[in-house]
Design an enzyme around this catalytic site. Structure first.
Site, PDB file in Angstrom:
ATOM      1  N   TYR A  11       2.404 -29.555  53.979  1.00  0.00           N
ATOM      2  CA  TYR A  11       3.246 -30.749  54.162  1.00  0.00           C
ATOM      3  C   TYR A  11       4.598 -30.616  53.453  1.00  0.00           C
ATOM      4  N   ILE A  12       4.581 -30.356  52.165  1.00  0.00           N
ATOM      5  CA  ILE A  12       5.855 -30.314  51.427  1.00  0.00           C
ATOM      6  C   ILE A  12       6.576 -28.990  51.696  1.00  0.00           C
ATOM      7  N   ASP A  31       0.833 -18.121  53.985  1.00  0.00           N
ATOM      8  CA  ASP A  31      -0.165 -19.189  53.944  1.00  0.00           C
ATOM      9  C   ASP A  31      -1.482 -18.654  54.501  1.00  0.00           C
ATOM     10  N   ASN A  35      -5.334 -25.571  54.525  1.00  0.00           N
ATOM     11  CA  ASN A  35      -5.141 -27.011  54.745  1.00  0.00           C
ATOM     12  C   ASN A  35      -3.896 -27.259  55.598  1.00  0.00           C
ATOM     13  N   PHE A  80       3.700 -23.490  46.501  1.00  0.00           N
ATOM     14  CA  PHE A  80       3.041 -24.737  46.921  1.00  0.00           C
ATOM     15  C   PHE A  80       1.531 -24.560  47.080  1.00  0.00           C
ATOM     16  N   SER A 124       2.684 -31.936  39.334  1.00  0.00           N
ATOM     17  CA  SER A 124       2.343 -33.271  39.821  1.00  0.00           C
ATOM     18  C   SER A 124       2.369 -34.269  38.677  1.00  0.00           C
ATOM     19  N   TYR A 148      -8.715 -31.259  39.610  1.00  0.00           N
ATOM     20  CA  TYR A 148      -7.437 -30.950  40.266  1.00  0.00           C
ATOM     21  C   TYR A 148      -6.291 -31.045  39.260  1.00  0.00           C
ATOM     22  N   LYS A 152      -3.411 -28.189  37.589  1.00  0.00           N
ATOM     23  CA  LYS A 152      -1.944 -28.316  37.517  1.00  0.00           C
ATOM     24  C   LYS A 152      -1.459 -28.117  36.082  1.00  0.00           C
ATOM     25  N   PHE A 177       5.988 -37.127  42.125  1.00  0.00           N
ATOM     26  CA  PHE A 177       5.252 -38.387  42.079  1.00  0.00           C
ATOM     27  C   PHE A 177       4.520 -38.540  43.431  1.00  0.00           C
ATOM     28  N   ASN A 178       4.814 -39.517  44.288  1.00  0.00           N
ATOM     29  CA  ASN A 178       3.981 -39.683  45.496  1.00  0.00           C
ATOM     30  C   ASN A 178       4.791 -39.372  46.753  1.00  0.00           C
ATOM     31  N   ARG A 291     -10.424 -48.279  42.819  1.00  0.00           N
ATOM     32  CA  ARG A 291     -10.921 -46.897  42.927  1.00  0.00           C
ATOM     33  C   ARG A 291     -10.999 -46.333  41.505  1.00  0.00           C
TER      34      ARG A 291
HETATM   35  P1  NAD Z   1      -0.750 -29.078  51.623  1.00  0.00           P
HETATM   36  O1  NAD Z   1      -2.223 -28.922  51.481  1.00  0.00           O
HETATM   37  O2  NAD Z   1      -0.202 -29.706  52.826  1.00  0.00           O
HETATM   38  O3  NAD Z   1      -0.031 -27.660  51.433  1.00  0.00           O
HETATM   39  C1  NAD Z   1      -0.573 -26.620  50.645  1.00  0.00           C
HETATM   40  C2  NAD Z   1      -0.536 -25.347  51.475  1.00  0.00           C
HETATM   41  O4  NAD Z   1      -1.089 -24.290  50.686  1.00  0.00           O
HETATM   42  C3  NAD Z   1      -1.387 -25.452  52.746  1.00  0.00           C
HETATM   43  O5  NAD Z   1      -0.644 -24.979  53.849  1.00  0.00           O
HETATM   44  C4  NAD Z   1      -2.582 -24.558  52.455  1.00  0.00           C
HETATM   45  O6  NAD Z   1      -3.095 -23.959  53.630  1.00  0.00           O
HETATM   46  C5  NAD Z   1      -1.969 -23.553  51.505  1.00  0.00           C
HETATM   47  N1  NAD Z   1      -2.937 -22.893  50.625  1.00  0.00           N
HETATM   48  C6  NAD Z   1      -3.888 -23.462  49.854  1.00  0.00           C
HETATM   49  N2  NAD Z   1      -4.593 -22.513  49.223  1.00  0.00           N
HETATM   50  C7  NAD Z   1      -4.081 -21.321  49.614  1.00  0.00           C
HETATM   51  C8  NAD Z   1      -4.390 -19.973  49.313  1.00  0.00           C
HETATM   52  N3  NAD Z   1      -5.405 -19.640  48.505  1.00  0.00           N
HETATM   53  N4  NAD Z   1      -3.650 -19.003  49.901  1.00  0.00           N
HETATM   54  C9  NAD Z   1      -2.634 -19.303  50.739  1.00  0.00           C
HETATM   55  N5  NAD Z   1      -2.297 -20.558  51.061  1.00  0.00           N
HETATM   56  C10 NAD Z   1      -3.025 -21.560  50.498  1.00  0.00           C
HETATM   57  O7  NAD Z   1      -0.248 -29.863  50.308  1.00  0.00           O
HETATM   58  P2  NAD Z   1       1.177 -30.458  49.995  1.00  0.00           P
HETATM   59  O8  NAD Z   1       1.047 -31.933  50.008  1.00  0.00           O
HETATM   60  O9  NAD Z   1       2.220 -29.812  50.801  1.00  0.00           O
HETATM   61  O10 NAD Z   1       1.313 -30.026  48.486  1.00  0.00           O
HETATM   62  C11 NAD Z   1       1.995 -28.854  48.106  1.00  0.00           C
HETATM   63  C12 NAD Z   1       1.851 -28.664  46.607  1.00  0.00           C
HETATM   64  O11 NAD Z   1       2.333 -29.829  45.935  1.00  0.00           O
HETATM   65  C13 NAD Z   1       0.414 -28.478  46.153  1.00  0.00           C
HETATM   66  O12 NAD Z   1       0.421 -27.512  45.101  1.00  0.00           O
HETATM   67  C14 NAD Z   1       0.026 -29.838  45.606  1.00  0.00           C
HETATM   68  O13 NAD Z   1      -0.944 -29.734  44.592  1.00  0.00           O
HETATM   69  C15 NAD Z   1       1.352 -30.311  45.034  1.00  0.00           C
HETATM   70  N6  NAD Z   1       1.464 -31.784  44.988  1.00  0.00           N
HETATM   71  C16 NAD Z   1       1.277 -32.518  46.126  1.00  0.00           C
HETATM   72  C17 NAD Z   1       1.361 -33.905  46.073  1.00  0.00           C
HETATM   73  C18 NAD Z   1       1.122 -34.737  47.310  1.00  0.00           C
HETATM   74  O14 NAD Z   1       0.850 -35.921  47.172  1.00  0.00           O
HETATM   75  N7  NAD Z   1       1.233 -34.217  48.508  1.00  0.00           N
HETATM   76  C19 NAD Z   1       1.661 -34.544  44.856  1.00  0.00           C
HETATM   77  C20 NAD Z   1       1.878 -33.762  43.726  1.00  0.00           C
HETATM   78  C21 NAD Z   1       1.776 -32.377  43.799  1.00  0.00           C
HETATM   79  C1  UD1 Z   2      -3.517 -39.642  43.990  1.00  0.00           C
HETATM   80  C2  UD1 Z   2      -4.295 -38.749  43.060  1.00  0.00           C
HETATM   81  C3  UD1 Z   2      -3.328 -37.928  42.230  1.00  0.00           C
HETATM   82  C4  UD1 Z   2      -2.362 -37.163  43.117  1.00  0.00           C
HETATM   83  C5  UD1 Z   2      -1.638 -38.163  44.023  1.00  0.00           C
HETATM   84  C6  UD1 Z   2      -0.687 -37.506  44.990  1.00  0.00           C
HETATM   85  C7  UD1 Z   2      -6.384 -39.982  42.586  1.00  0.00           C
HETATM   86  C8  UD1 Z   2      -7.176 -40.687  41.544  1.00  0.00           C
HETATM   87  N1  UD1 Z   2      -5.152 -39.551  42.190  1.00  0.00           N
HETATM   88  O1  UD1 Z   2      -2.750 -40.496  43.212  1.00  0.00           O
HETATM   89  O2  UD1 Z   2      -4.019 -36.989  41.418  1.00  0.00           O
HETATM   90  O3  UD1 Z   2      -1.418 -36.461  42.331  1.00  0.00           O
HETATM   91  O4  UD1 Z   2      -2.622 -38.882  44.784  1.00  0.00           O
HETATM   92  O5  UD1 Z   2      -1.399 -36.706  45.889  1.00  0.00           O
HETATM   93  O6  UD1 Z   2      -6.836 -39.764  43.694  1.00  0.00           O
HETATM   94  N2  UD1 Z   2      -4.774 -46.913  47.797  1.00  0.00           N
HETATM   95  C9  UD1 Z   2      -5.416 -47.932  48.479  1.00  0.00           C
HETATM   96  N3  UD1 Z   2      -6.130 -47.608  49.607  1.00  0.00           N
HETATM   97  C10 UD1 Z   2      -6.236 -46.323  50.073  1.00  0.00           C
HETATM   98  C11 UD1 Z   2      -5.569 -45.294  49.367  1.00  0.00           C
HETATM   99  C12 UD1 Z   2      -4.853 -45.622  48.224  1.00  0.00           C
HETATM  100  O7  UD1 Z   2      -5.341 -49.082  48.093  1.00  0.00           O
HETATM  101  O8  UD1 Z   2      -6.919 -46.103  51.081  1.00  0.00           O
HETATM  102  C13 UD1 Z   2      -3.964 -47.267  46.620  1.00  0.00           C
HETATM  103  C14 UD1 Z   2      -4.398 -46.599  45.318  1.00  0.00           C
HETATM  104  O9  UD1 Z   2      -5.345 -47.377  44.639  1.00  0.00           O
HETATM  105  C15 UD1 Z   2      -3.053 -46.504  44.568  1.00  0.00           C
HETATM  106  C16 UD1 Z   2      -2.020 -46.323  45.693  1.00  0.00           C
HETATM  107  O10 UD1 Z   2      -2.647 -46.815  46.867  1.00  0.00           O
HETATM  108  O11 UD1 Z   2      -2.780 -47.703  43.891  1.00  0.00           O
HETATM  109  C17 UD1 Z   2      -1.609 -44.889  45.914  1.00  0.00           C
HETATM  110  O12 UD1 Z   2      -2.761 -44.080  46.093  1.00  0.00           O
HETATM  111  P1  UD1 Z   2      -2.670 -42.523  46.464  1.00  0.00           P
HETATM  112  O13 UD1 Z   2      -1.786 -42.347  47.629  1.00  0.00           O
HETATM  113  O14 UD1 Z   2      -4.061 -41.996  46.542  1.00  0.00           O
HETATM  114  O15 UD1 Z   2      -1.890 -41.862  45.212  1.00  0.00           O
HETATM  115  P2  UD1 Z   2      -2.233 -41.903  43.638  1.00  0.00           P
HETATM  116  O16 UD1 Z   2      -3.290 -42.887  43.335  1.00  0.00           O
HETATM  117  O17 UD1 Z   2      -0.948 -42.048  42.921  1.00  0.00           O
END
Ligand code: NAD
Ligand code: UD1
Length: 352
Positions: A11-12, A31, A35, A80, A124, A148, A152, A177-178, A291
């Site tokens: 995604y990112i 990749d 996922n 990523f 994160s 998880y 990180k 953040f989110n 939750r």
């Molecule tokens: P994502 O799952 O969409 O992307 C991760 C990518 O890494 C996927 O394409 C997956 O196939 C690949 N991958 C996983 N394990 C692998 C491996 N062993 N070898 C090769 N490729 C592999 O997730 P995202 O949302 O794009 O997140 C990217 C990064 O940002 C991650 O490290 C995640 O932990 C971090 N992050 C995400 C969020 C979020 O909310 N999306 C928030 C904070 C941090």
């Molecule tokens: C979650 C993860 C965090 C991760 C972040 C970004 C948990 C406990 N934490 O955080 O480790 O870094 O995602 O990927 O899972 N909510 C609802 N209904 C839903 C889903 C969420 O009410 O179906 C609420 C949650 O209670 C929260 C907010 O929406 O208040 C955001 O939730 P979410 O998107 O899961 O992000 P985080 O809780 O910040």
């Protein structure tokens, strides 16, 4: 620069790819599609108008990682590649440690052997656990509440040790953040493979008719409307920060740890209303129990990123909802669009 995006089909990563290509970098994606979908590569070709340099790679395959770096030259890596589902990490902690931590160790070893001098790492806000106060600054205490999050924090620490051991190696830890929203084209977006655990993709699937209603986790938090508050950030703002962080590592030649958020807390209820407005759809919901493990309020102090990178989030919650909805309504079932696009993947990719 020639830049490798490990996990760049996610995604990112795929949004960041578009920004880096636009800035004139040569970008390669690696990749294992743990996922993500190969169809992302066809979409990236469509968005950028150029074949996408791609290498199939599993970061757990140490010989494969070494061999790849032995034949390729990169100026920087953006890492990523990780598994990221909190609930799953509690059920399968060892898989998370192996994938995220071992994968990072193999990457760092291969980078050092090949003399690749720069790393940007996807960290994160999860490293802050349940923060004592908001907005959260980078010097807030670090503590994790699930496997998880532990991966990180460990990865940040081991990257720090590598930087201390090698004064020429430069790294940026970006604490997201989110992340929400999607590319303005509607061709790229978030496509969870299972039931979404994050809020925005769940709302999108309710609005598009794939799920009946949103369950709001907790209506009795000490927040203005009783629902949880988070710092949602548009994925294109986040993508731009990666390009800025790479410039910082080159131009300032210093290491970096920064929050990437807007600095503005938005409640679940506010996001639901903003999404309903942006999509002109109803988002039915019910309020259920909290939750476990959720904090009431988490939002960033993004001042350091602004000071060091000159970066700040520009897109507001309406843009986040509008773009997320454009993506979801154009792709109700995500990238799983069918054979035509499957056939296009081969043409869209140049294997490296
Ligand atoms: P994502 O799952 O969409 O992307 C991760 C990518 O890494 C996927 O394409 C997956 O196939 C690949 N991958 C996983 N394990 C692998 C491996 N062993 N070898 C090769 N490729 C592999 O997730 P995202 O949302 O794009 O997140 C990217 C990064 O940002 C991650 O490290 C995640 O932990 C971090 N992050 C995400 C969020 C979020 O909310 N999306 C928030 C904070 C941090
Ligand atoms: C979650 C993860 C965090 C991760 C972040 C970004 C948990 C406990 N934490 O955080 O480790 O870094 O995602 O990927 O899972 N909510 C609802 N209904 C839903 C889903 C969420 O009410 O179906 C609420 C949650 O209670 C929260 C907010 O929406 O208040 C955001 O939730 P979410 O998107 O899961 O992000 P985080 O809780 O910040």
């Amino acid at each position: 620069m020639r830049i490798l995006l490990c996990g760049g089909a996610g995604y990112i990563g795929c949004h960041t790819y578009t920004v880096l290509v636009e800035r004139g970098h040569q970008v390669v994606i690696a990749d294992n599609f743990a996922n993500s979908s190969p169809q992302v590569l066809a979409r990236l070709e469509q968005v950028t108008g150029k074949p996408v340099p791609f290498h199939p790679l599993d970061m757990r395959d140490r010989p494969g990682v070494d061999a790849f770096f032995a034949r390729q030259t990169f100026d920087a890596v953006v890492h990523f590649a990780a598994l990221k589902a909190v609930g799953e990490s509690c059920e399968r902690p060892l898989d998370y440690f192996e994938n995220n931590i071992s994968g990072t160790i193999y990457l760092l070893q291969a980078m050092r052997a090949a003399g690749v001098p720069r790393l940007v790492f996807s960290s994160s806000a999860t490293v802050y656990g349940e923060p004592e106060s908001v907005p959260v600054r980078e010097d807030a205490p670090l503590r994790v509440t699930n496997p998880y999050g532990r991966t990180k924090l460990v990865m940040e620490e081991l990257i720090g040790d590598v930087c201390r051991a090698d004064p020429h190696f430069r790294a940026a830890n970006l604490r997201y953040f989110n992340p929400v929203g999607a590319h303005a084209s509607g061709l790229l977006g978030e496509d969870p493979s299972d039931t979404p655990s994050n809020l925005m993709p769940y709302i999108c699937q309710v609005a598009v008719g794939r799920r009946e209603k949103l369950r709001i986790f907790g209506g009795d938090y000490p927040t203005p409307d009783g629902t949880g508050v988070r710092d949602y950030i548009h994925v294109m703002d986040l993508a731009r920060a990666h390009a800025d962080a790479l410039d910082y590592l080159v131009n300032e030649d210093r290491n970096l740890t920064v929050n990437l958020g807007t600095g503005r807390g938005i409640s679940v209820m506010e996001l639901v209303h903003a999404f309903a407005k942006a999509s002109s759809r109803e988002v039915p919901y019910e309020i259920v129990d909290r939750r476990p493990g959720d904090a009431a309020e988490v939002y960033a102090d993004p001042a350091l990123a602004q000071r060091l990178l000159g970066w700040r989030a520009e897109l507001d919650v309406d843009a986040m909802c509008r773009d997320a909805w454009r993506w979801q309504s154009m792709n109700p079932y995500g990238y799983a669009a069918g054979r035509v696009e499957e056939d296009r993947v081969e043409e869209a990719v140049s294997l490296v």
